[in-house]
Write a protein that holds these residues in place. Structure first.
Motif, PDB file in Angstrom:
ATOM      1  N   MET A   1      36.552  39.650  20.321  1.00 10.51           N
ATOM      2  CA  MET A   1      37.307  39.054  21.424  1.00 10.51           C
ATOM      3  C   MET A   1      36.351  38.678  22.551  1.00 10.51           C
ATOM      4  SD  MET A   1      40.351  40.715  23.749  1.00 10.51           S
ATOM      5  CE  MET A   1      39.223  41.946  24.422  1.00 10.51           C
ATOM      6  N   THR A   2      36.058  37.398  22.664  1.00 11.07           N
ATOM      7  CA  THR A   2      35.148  36.931  23.704  1.00 11.07           C
ATOM      8  C   THR A   2      35.900  36.752  25.014  1.00 11.07           C
ATOM      9  OG1 THR A   2      33.788  35.794  22.065  1.00 11.07           O
ATOM     10  CG2 THR A   2      33.527  35.136  24.380  1.00 11.07           C
ATOM     11  N   ILE A   3      35.318  37.272  26.101  1.00 11.11           N
ATOM     12  CA  ILE A   3      35.940  37.188  27.415  1.00 11.11           C
ATOM     13  C   ILE A   3      35.250  36.089  28.210  1.00 11.11           C
ATOM     14  CG2 ILE A   3      36.416  38.443  29.549  1.00 11.11           C
ATOM     15  CD1 ILE A   3      36.391  40.996  27.912  1.00 11.11           C
ATOM     16  N   GLN A   4      36.033  35.224  28.816  1.00  5.22           N
ATOM     17  CA  GLN A   4      35.471  34.136  29.600  1.00  5.22           C
ATOM     18  C   GLN A   4      34.993  34.636  30.959  1.00  5.22           C
ATOM     19  OE1 GLN A   4      35.110  30.939  28.439  1.00  5.22           O
ATOM     20  NE2 GLN A   4      35.818  31.823  26.508  1.00  5.22           N
ATOM     21  N   HIS A   5      33.841  34.080  31.409  1.00  4.27           N
ATOM     22  CA  HIS A   5      33.328  34.416  32.725  1.00  4.27           C
ATOM     23  C   HIS A   5      34.206  33.759  33.801  1.00  4.27           C
ATOM     24  CE1 HIS A   5      29.960  35.681  30.358  1.00  4.27           C
ATOM     25  NE2 HIS A   5      29.190  35.921  31.400  1.00  4.27           N
ATOM     26  N   LEU A   6      34.458  34.500  34.845  1.00  2.00           N
ATOM     27  CA  LEU A   6      35.196  33.922  35.962  1.00  2.00           C
ATOM     28  C   LEU A   6      34.336  32.870  36.665  1.00  2.00           C
ATOM     29  CD1 LEU A   6      36.999  36.943  37.672  1.00  2.00           C
ATOM     30  CD2 LEU A   6      37.788  35.470  35.818  1.00  2.00           C
ATOM     31  N   THR A   7      34.983  31.819  37.124  1.00  2.00           N
ATOM     32  CA  THR A   7      34.294  30.774  37.874  1.00  2.00           C
ATOM     33  C   THR A   7      34.339  31.119  39.368  1.00  2.00           C
ATOM     34  OG1 THR A   7      36.308  29.503  38.251  1.00  2.00           O
ATOM     35  CG2 THR A   7      35.118  29.091  36.177  1.00  2.00           C
ATOM     36  N   PRO A   8      33.517  30.441  40.199  1.00  2.00           N
ATOM     37  CA  PRO A   8      33.617  30.671  41.651  1.00  2.00           C
ATOM     38  C   PRO A   8      35.038  30.468  42.176  1.00  2.00           C
ATOM     39  CG  PRO A   8      31.609  29.482  41.155  1.00  2.00           C
ATOM     40  CD  PRO A   8      32.374  29.573  39.862  1.00  2.00           C
ATOM     41  N   SER A   9      35.743  29.502  41.611  1.00  2.00           N
ATOM     42  CA  SER A   9      37.127  29.282  42.028  1.00  2.00           C
ATOM     43  C   SER A   9      38.011  30.472  41.666  1.00  2.00           C
ATOM     44  CB  SER A   9      37.671  28.004  41.377  1.00  2.00           C
ATOM     45  OG  SER A   9      39.032  27.810  41.702  1.00  2.00           O
ATOM     46  N   ASP A  10      37.801  31.032  40.464  1.00  2.00           N
ATOM     47  CA  ASP A  10      38.561  32.203  40.039  1.00  2.00           C
ATOM     48  C   ASP A  10      38.317  33.379  40.986  1.00  2.00           C
ATOM     49  OD1 ASP A  10      39.529  30.893  37.745  1.00  2.00           O
ATOM     50  OD2 ASP A  10      37.792  31.539  36.554  1.00  2.00           O
ATOM     51  N   ILE A  11      37.049  33.564  41.367  1.00  2.00           N
ATOM     52  CA  ILE A  11      36.696  34.697  42.230  1.00  2.00           C
ATOM     53  C   ILE A  11      37.277  34.510  43.626  1.00  2.00           C
ATOM     54  CG2 ILE A  11      34.738  35.865  43.337  1.00  2.00           C
ATOM     55  CD1 ILE A  11      33.176  35.262  40.710  1.00  2.00           C
ATOM     56  N   ALA A  12      37.279  33.261  44.112  1.00  2.00           N
ATOM     57  CA  ALA A  12      37.895  32.982  45.418  1.00  2.00           C
ATOM     58  C   ALA A  12      39.393  33.266  45.377  1.00  2.00           C
ATOM     59  CB  ALA A  12      37.630  31.540  45.819  1.00  2.00           C
ATOM     60  N   THR A  13      40.019  32.907  44.271  1.00  7.30           N
ATOM     61  CA  THR A  13      41.454  33.179  44.122  1.00  7.30           C
ATOM     62  C   THR A  13      41.711  34.675  44.077  1.00  7.30           C
ATOM     63  OG1 THR A  13      41.801  31.092  42.941  1.00  7.30           O
ATOM     64  CG2 THR A  13      43.447  32.824  42.619  1.00  7.30           C
ATOM     65  N   ARG A  14      40.854  35.411  43.371  1.00  6.78           N
ATOM     66  CA  ARG A  14      40.987  36.870  43.304  1.00  6.78           C
ATOM     67  C   ARG A  14      40.853  37.493  44.696  1.00  6.78           C
ATOM     68  NH1 ARG A  14      36.665  39.641  39.531  1.00  6.78           N
ATOM     69  NH2 ARG A  14      35.297  39.209  41.285  1.00  6.78           N
ATOM     70  N   LYS A  15      39.879  37.022  45.468  1.00  7.36           N
ATOM     71  CA  LYS A  15      39.696  37.535  46.827  1.00  7.36           C
ATOM     72  C   LYS A  15      40.918  37.244  47.685  1.00  7.36           C
ATOM     73  CE  LYS A  15      36.792  35.479  49.690  1.00  7.36           C
ATOM     74  NZ  LYS A  15      35.532  35.103  50.375  1.00  7.36           N
ATOM     75  N   ALA A  16      41.424  36.031  47.603  1.00  8.58           N
ATOM     76  CA  ALA A  16      42.599  35.663  48.400  1.00  8.58           C
ATOM     77  C   ALA A  16      43.799  36.524  48.024  1.00  8.58           C
ATOM     78  CB  ALA A  16      42.922  34.187  48.202  1.00  8.58           C
ATOM     79  N   ARG A  17      43.943  36.808  46.741  1.00  2.65           N
ATOM     80  CA  ARG A  17      45.049  37.663  46.297  1.00  2.65           C
ATOM     81  C   ARG A  17      44.911  39.068  46.880  1.00  2.65           C
ATOM     82  NH1 ARG A  17      45.405  40.523  40.554  1.00  2.65           N
ATOM     83  NH2 ARG A  17      47.467  41.519  40.754  1.00  2.65           N
ATOM     84  N   ALA A  18      43.681  39.600  46.899  1.00  2.00           N
ATOM     85  CA  ALA A  18      43.454  40.938  47.439  1.00  2.00           C
ATOM     86  C   ALA A  18      43.729  40.985  48.939  1.00  2.00           C
ATOM     87  CB  ALA A  18      42.025  41.380  47.146  1.00  2.00           C
ATOM     88  N   VAL A  19      43.291  39.949  49.655  1.00  2.00           N
ATOM     89  CA  VAL A  19      43.531  39.900  51.106  1.00  2.00           C
ATOM     90  C   VAL A  19      45.027  39.827  51.391  1.00  2.00           C
ATOM     91  CG1 VAL A  19      43.198  38.534  53.211  1.00  2.00           C
ATOM     92  CG2 VAL A  19      41.283  38.875  51.622  1.00  2.00           C
ATOM     93  N   ALA A  20      45.727  38.990  50.629  1.00  3.43           N
ATOM     94  CA  ALA A  20      47.171  38.863  50.823  1.00  3.43           C
ATOM     95  C   ALA A  20      47.886  40.180  50.529  1.00  3.43           C
ATOM     96  CB  ALA A  20      47.722  37.752  49.928  1.00  3.43           C
ATOM     97  N   ALA A  21      47.465  40.872  49.466  1.00  2.58           N
ATOM     98  CA  ALA A  21      48.090  42.144  49.121  1.00  2.58           C
ATOM     99  C   ALA A  21      47.818  43.194  50.190  1.00  2.58           C
ATOM    100  CB  ALA A  21      47.582  42.624  47.767  1.00  2.58           C
ATOM    101  N   ALA A  22      46.561  43.257  50.674  1.00  2.21           N
ATOM    102  CA  ALA A  22      46.217  44.230  51.716  1.00  2.21           C
ATOM    103  C   ALA A  22      46.997  43.952  52.997  1.00  2.21           C
ATOM    104  CB  ALA A  22      44.713  44.192  51.987  1.00  2.21           C
ATOM    105  N   THR A  23      47.108  42.684  53.344  1.00  2.00           N
ATOM    106  CA  THR A  23      47.835  42.302  54.556  1.00  2.00           C
ATOM    107  C   THR A  23      49.314  42.663  54.441  1.00  2.00           C
ATOM    108  OG1 THR A  23      46.280  40.488  54.978  1.00  2.00           O
ATOM    109  CG2 THR A  23      48.429  40.363  56.047  1.00  2.00           C
ATOM    110  N   SER A  24      49.924  42.336  53.315  1.00  2.00           N
ATOM    111  CA  SER A  24      51.343  42.648  53.113  1.00  2.00           C
ATOM    112  C   SER A  24      51.585  44.149  53.136  1.00  2.00           C
ATOM    113  CB  SER A  24      51.827  42.061  51.780  1.00  2.00           C
ATOM    114  OG  SER A  24      51.771  40.655  51.793  1.00  2.00           O
ATOM    115  N   ALA A  25      50.706  44.894  52.462  1.00  2.00           N
ATOM    116  CA  ALA A  25      50.868  46.345  52.420  1.00  2.00           C
ATOM    117  C   ALA A  25      50.697  46.951  53.808  1.00  2.00           C
ATOM    118  CB  ALA A  25      49.861  46.953  51.444  1.00  2.00           C
ATOM    119  N   GLY A  26      49.706  46.461  54.552  1.00  5.80           N
ATOM    120  CA  GLY A  26      49.491  46.972  55.901  1.00  5.80           C
ATOM    121  C   GLY A  26      50.684  46.716  56.809  1.00  5.80           C
ATOM    122  N   ARG A  27      51.220  45.524  56.758  1.00  2.83           N
ATOM    123  CA  ARG A  27      52.388  45.204  57.595  1.00  2.83           C
ATOM    124  C   ARG A  27      53.595  46.044  57.191  1.00  2.83           C
ATOM    125  NH1 ARG A  27      51.230  38.689  57.400  1.00  2.83           N
ATOM    126  NH2 ARG A  27      49.829  38.597  59.218  1.00  2.83           N
ATOM    127  N   ALA A  28      53.762  46.258  55.891  1.00  4.89           N
ATOM    128  CA  ALA A  28      54.885  47.074  55.426  1.00  4.89           C
ATOM    129  C   ALA A  28      54.777  48.513  55.924  1.00  4.89           C
ATOM    130  CB  ALA A  28      54.956  47.046  53.900  1.00  4.89           C
TER     131      ALA A  28
END
Length: 314
Positions: A1-28
């Motif tokens: 099972m070959t795993i594809q390397h994440l692209t810079p765009s993928d990593i930026a999306t991952r970071k944005a998802r983490a920031v959004a989750a942290a922000t939502s959790a903090g506000r909650a």
């Protein structure tokens, strides 16, 4: 099972998802969050929930097989140890007092909340001299009453090797063969307390930081603070002192004598340094999730190839 390397765009999306989750959790949790700032983005996305004095650490690069539940269990151990040390007055980056002291799940991610600490950029690190701090930390950790796994940062190597075998392009064949061979020797010794005690009956183990404490401190205007206990574990003190060389070992031993903890055992230190290098070689399994890791690990890989096999155990 070959795993594809994440692209810079993928990593930026991952970071944005983490920031959004942290922000939502903090506000909650009742925190004011108007200007979240990313402080760090490698294995975890670390977010300052400005203007609140709270930092959220969101692991995003995970070992094979680690799910949200196992991440949360690991985080709970870290929070318990750090809170225990903070209650005893150690200079440490503490869990945030503004939220419950427990991991928080949000949008499929598990995160922890910490106090915001102003770093003094004018204070330069001296990793060798700061080996003395590890002795004081070990002296405090000896009495920690909670349960911890044995040498958990190293015991994950077998899972990494399995992933590397499924994706042979991640590590050169000769390196993968050495890694397998070293694991066959080191695994039985370092995967359990019983195996270690059988090999080194006169070397004590205790709770340790688990991830090079000299490198994981924050330097503030009021002094240094211990940080990043994600890998806290039971093990020999030598695991925490690998790669600091004879000078670092001597500084640690001098501080250990003052703190009342045992000096480093040279044979165990050699084995821990090889085990640490094997761990870094095995971490190539994470390169698809973090492509920049390949370049960062290259010097360690070169050094590992020149080291005695299995630290002399083989």
């Amino acid at each position: 099972m070959t795993i594809q390397h994440l692209t810079p765009s993928d990593i930026a999306t991952r970071k944005a998802r983490a920031v959004a989750a942290a922000t939502s959790a903090g506000r909650a949790l009742g925190l004011e969050v108007t200007d979240p700032k990313v402080l760090h983005d490698v294995f975890s996305v670390v977010v300052h929930l400005a203007p609140s004095p709270v930092v959220v650490r969101v692991p995003v690069v995970l070992p094979p097989g680690r799910d949200v539940a196992s991440v949360a269990a690991r985080q709970a151990r870290e929070l318990a140890v750090v809170a225990w040390l903070a209650d005893r007055g150690l200079p440490i980056v503490r869990p945030s007092p503004l939220v419950p002291r427990e991991p928080v799940q949000q949008d499929g991610l598990s995160m922890t909340f910490w106090e915001f600490v102003e770093v003094d950029a004018s204070r330069q690190p001296d990793f060798i001299a700061e080996a003395a701090l590890a002795a004081d930390l070990h002296a405090a950790l000896r009495d920690y009453p909670g349960e911890l796994p044995f040498l958990s940062p190293f015991t994950a190597v077998s899972t990494f090797l399995a992933r590397l075998e499924e994706n042979p392009g991640l590590l050169a064949p000769a390196d993968l063969e050495r890694a397998r061979s070293e694991w066959a020797v080191l695994g039985p010794v370092l995967s359990s307390r019983e195996g270690f005690t059988k090999a080194f009956p006169n070397v004590g183990i205790q709770p340790i930081h688990g991830d090079a404490p000299s490198y994981n401190i924050l330097r503030t205007a009021s002094g240094v603070r211990y940080a990043d206990f994600e890998e806290v574990t039971l093990g020999p003190a030598e695991w925490d002192l690998a790669f600091l060389g004879p000078e670092g070992a001597a500084i640690y031993n001098e501080a250990a004598a003052r703190a009342g903890v045992r000096p480093l055992d040279p044979a165990v230190l050699r084995v821990m340094e090889t085990a640490g290098m094997l761990q870094m070689a095995a971490c190539h399994a994470l390169v698809p999730q973090l492509p920049m890791l390949a370049e960062g690990l290259a010097p360690a890989l070169q050094r590992w190839r020149t080291m005695p096999f299995a630290g002399g155990l083989g």
